[in-house]
Write a protein that holds these residues in place. Sequence first.
Motif, PDB file in Angstrom:
ATOM      1  N   PRO A 184       0.826  -1.211   0.000  1.00 51.21           N
ATOM      2  CA  PRO A 184       0.000   0.000   0.000  1.00 51.21           C
ATOM      3  C   PRO A 184       0.862   1.263   0.000  1.00 51.21           C
ATOM      4  N   PRO A 185       0.439   2.298  -0.705  1.00 48.26           N
ATOM      5  CA  PRO A 185       1.241   3.523  -0.805  1.00 48.26           C
ATOM      6  C   PRO A 185       1.616   4.122   0.547  1.00 48.26           C
ATOM      7  N   GLU A 186       0.680   4.092   1.502  1.00 46.88           N
ATOM      8  CA  GLU A 186       0.981   4.675   2.809  1.00 46.88           C
ATOM      9  C   GLU A 186       2.051   3.874   3.551  1.00 46.88           C
ATOM     10  N   VAL A 187       2.089   2.574   3.307  1.00 46.92           N
ATOM     11  CA  VAL A 187       3.123   1.733   3.927  1.00 46.92           C
ATOM     12  C   VAL A 187       4.463   1.998   3.248  1.00 46.92           C
ATOM     13  N   ARG A 188       4.452   2.065   1.920  1.00 47.67           N
ATOM     14  CA  ARG A 188       5.676   2.420   1.189  1.00 47.67           C
ATOM     15  C   ARG A 188       6.251   3.735   1.698  1.00 47.67           C
ATOM     16  N   ASP A 189       5.378   4.709   1.915  1.00 47.13           N
ATOM     17  CA  ASP A 189       5.842   6.013   2.399  1.00 47.13           C
ATOM     18  C   ASP A 189       6.450   5.907   3.796  1.00 47.13           C
ATOM     19  N   ARG A 190       5.862   5.067   4.652  1.00 48.96           N
ATOM     20  CA  ARG A 190       6.432   4.887   5.999  1.00 48.96           C
ATOM     21  C   ARG A 190       7.814   4.245   5.936  1.00 48.96           C
ATOM     22  N   LEU A 191       7.992   3.290   5.028  1.00 52.73           N
ATOM     23  CA  LEU A 191       9.317   2.677   4.865  1.00 52.73           C
ATOM     24  C   LEU A 191      10.365   3.752   4.591  1.00 52.73           C
ATOM     25  N   LEU A 192      10.032   4.675   3.695  1.00 54.37           N
ATOM     26  CA  LEU A 192      10.971   5.719   3.297  1.00 54.37           C
ATOM     27  C   LEU A 192      11.105   6.800   4.365  1.00 54.37           C
ATOM     28  N   GLU A 193      10.003   7.130   5.027  1.00 49.78           N
ATOM     29  CA  GLU A 193      10.068   8.117   6.111  1.00 49.78           C
ATOM     30  C   GLU A 193      10.960   7.630   7.245  1.00 49.78           C
ATOM     31  N   HIS A 194      10.892   6.346   7.539  1.00 51.69           N
ATOM     32  CA  HIS A 194      11.752   5.791   8.584  1.00 51.69           C
ATOM     33  C   HIS A 194      13.205   5.737   8.132  1.00 51.69           C
ATOM     34  N   ALA A 195      13.418   5.470   6.854  1.00 50.74           N
ATOM     35  CA  ALA A 195      14.796   5.401   6.340  1.00 50.74           C
ATOM     36  C   ALA A 195      15.543   6.697   6.572  1.00 50.74           C
ATOM     37  N   ILE A 196      14.873   7.820   6.365  1.00 47.49           N
ATOM     38  CA  ILE A 196      15.573   9.101   6.496  1.00 47.49           C
ATOM     39  C   ILE A 196      15.747   9.529   7.947  1.00 47.49           C
ATOM     40  N   ARG A 197      15.319   8.690   8.877  1.00 45.60           N
ATOM     41  CA  ARG A 197      15.581   8.916  10.304  1.00 45.60           C
ATOM     42  C   ARG A 197      16.912   8.293  10.718  1.00 45.60           C
ATOM     43  N   ALA A 198      17.589   7.631   9.815  1.00 45.69           N
ATOM     44  CA  ALA A 198      18.871   6.983  10.130  1.00 45.69           C
ATOM     45  C   ALA A 198      19.910   8.034  10.508  1.00 45.69           C
ATOM     46  N   ARG A 206       9.209 -11.564  -8.053  1.00 43.23           N
ATOM     47  CA  ARG A 206       7.794 -11.416  -7.706  1.00 43.23           C
ATOM     48  C   ARG A 206       7.545 -10.232  -6.780  1.00 43.23           C
ATOM     49  N   ALA A 207       8.590  -9.676  -6.200  1.00 43.88           N
ATOM     50  CA  ALA A 207       8.417  -8.560  -5.258  1.00 43.88           C
ATOM     51  C   ALA A 207       7.744  -7.384  -5.961  1.00 43.88           C
ATOM     52  N   PRO A 208       6.664  -6.847  -5.387  1.00 48.21           N
ATOM     53  CA  PRO A 208       5.968  -5.737  -6.028  1.00 48.21           C
ATOM     54  C   PRO A 208       6.638  -4.379  -5.825  1.00 48.21           C
ATOM     55  N   LEU A 209       7.632  -4.331  -4.922  1.00 51.92           N
ATOM     56  CA  LEU A 209       8.308  -3.069  -4.640  1.00 51.92           C
ATOM     57  C   LEU A 209       9.809  -3.312  -4.517  1.00 51.92           C
ATOM     58  N   LEU A 210      10.572  -2.518  -5.250  1.00 52.76           N
ATOM     59  CA  LEU A 210      12.025  -2.518  -5.121  1.00 52.76           C
ATOM     60  C   LEU A 210      12.449  -1.118  -4.714  1.00 52.76           C
ATOM     61  N   ILE A 211      13.322  -1.049  -3.719  1.00 55.20           N
ATOM     62  CA  ILE A 211      13.882   0.228  -3.299  1.00 55.20           C
ATOM     63  C   ILE A 211      15.396   0.101  -3.433  1.00 55.20           C
ATOM     64  N   VAL A 212      15.980   0.944  -4.248  1.00 52.90           N
ATOM     65  CA  VAL A 212      17.428   0.923  -4.455  1.00 52.90           C
ATOM     66  C   VAL A 212      18.030   2.095  -3.679  1.00 52.90           C
ATOM     67  N   PRO A 213      18.727   1.820  -2.568  1.00 48.97           N
ATOM     68  CA  PRO A 213      19.358   2.900  -1.816  1.00 48.97           C
ATOM     69  C   PRO A 213      20.701   3.278  -2.440  1.00 48.97           C
ATOM     70  N   THR A 262      24.057   4.896   4.576  1.00 41.73           N
ATOM     71  CA  THR A 262      23.006   4.406   3.675  1.00 41.73           C
ATOM     72  C   THR A 262      22.619   2.983   4.048  1.00 41.73           C
ATOM     73  N   GLY A 263      23.590   2.198   4.525  1.00 36.75           N
ATOM     74  CA  GLY A 263      23.282   0.864   5.033  1.00 36.75           C
ATOM     75  C   GLY A 263      22.375   0.922   6.257  1.00 36.75           C
ATOM     76  N   MET A 264      22.620   1.897   7.142  1.00 36.36           N
ATOM     77  CA  MET A 264      21.747   2.054   8.319  1.00 36.36           C
ATOM     78  C   MET A 264      20.335   2.435   7.895  1.00 36.36           C
ATOM     79  N   ALA A 265      20.218   3.310   6.910  1.00 36.98           N
ATOM     80  CA  ALA A 265      18.896   3.673   6.395  1.00 36.98           C
ATOM     81  C   ALA A 265      18.200   2.442   5.807  1.00 36.98           C
ATOM     82  N   SER A 266      18.972   1.597   5.147  1.00 35.75           N
ATOM     83  CA  SER A 266      18.410   0.369   4.573  1.00 35.75           C
ATOM     84  C   SER A 266      17.896  -0.558   5.658  1.00 35.75           C
ATOM     85  N   LEU A 267      18.638  -0.660   6.747  1.00 37.67           N
ATOM     86  CA  LEU A 267      18.186  -1.512   7.852  1.00 37.67           C
ATOM     87  C   LEU A 267      16.877  -0.985   8.442  1.00 37.67           C
ATOM     88  N   LEU A 268      16.718   0.325   8.520  1.00 34.65           N
ATOM     89  CA  LEU A 268      15.459   0.863   9.025  1.00 34.65           C
ATOM     90  C   LEU A 268      14.303   0.494   8.098  1.00 34.65           C
TER      91      LEU A 268
END
Length: 198
Positions: free
Chosen positions: A18-32, A74-81, A116-122
């Motif tokens: 879901p878009p709101e979940v995708r956004d939370r993944l990224l919002e948390h990443a930038i808290r690294a 099959r993954a519906p979302l890929l995030i390349v940090p 960037t690795g820490m952001a990925s872990l988040l």
Amino acid sequence: MVRRRRMVRDYDPDRPVPPEVRDRLLEHAIRAPSAGFSQGWAFLVLESAAERDRFWAATTDGGTPDGWLTRMRRAPLLIVPFSSKDAYLDRYAEPDKGWTDRDEARWPVPYWDVDTGMASLLILLTAVDEGLAAAFFGVPPERVPAVRDAFGVPGTHRPVGCISVGYAGGEDKRSPSLKRGRRGLDEVVHRGAWGVTG
């Protein structure tokens, strides 16, 4: 959440993130954390089938995919940090940091990649918290130019890997590497001096 985190290599292709979940993944990443609050990361988000196909075409040899790659695709979302060394060199040349140049020799550890690795872990931990499955995997070095070309990535940014995200599929298999077992604290913790463990 930390104990439940694991790399999942199979996804349900019919359940998008879901878009709101995708956004939370990224919002948390930038808290690294980042050295000097340089924040020298960027994230390429690939959701459409065409975008994901372009990524897989850029990072693989185009032959028949093996079982691992078939399940990963099959993954519906890929995030390349991506990490940006320039962001750190520029930041530490600012007056409050005291260096007057961008000398890379001051960086024996590439904090742009570490951070960037820490952001990925988040992202990975947030995926667990959201009930999703995820895995971090590498981009072959010889394929980085193709990724840059496919997505218009500037030369100032380098991929540190890729994160696949989605809902777990039915064919996920535990990695044979796990048979090695997790190393215990007595093997990896050194108290006061190297060689004094436990």
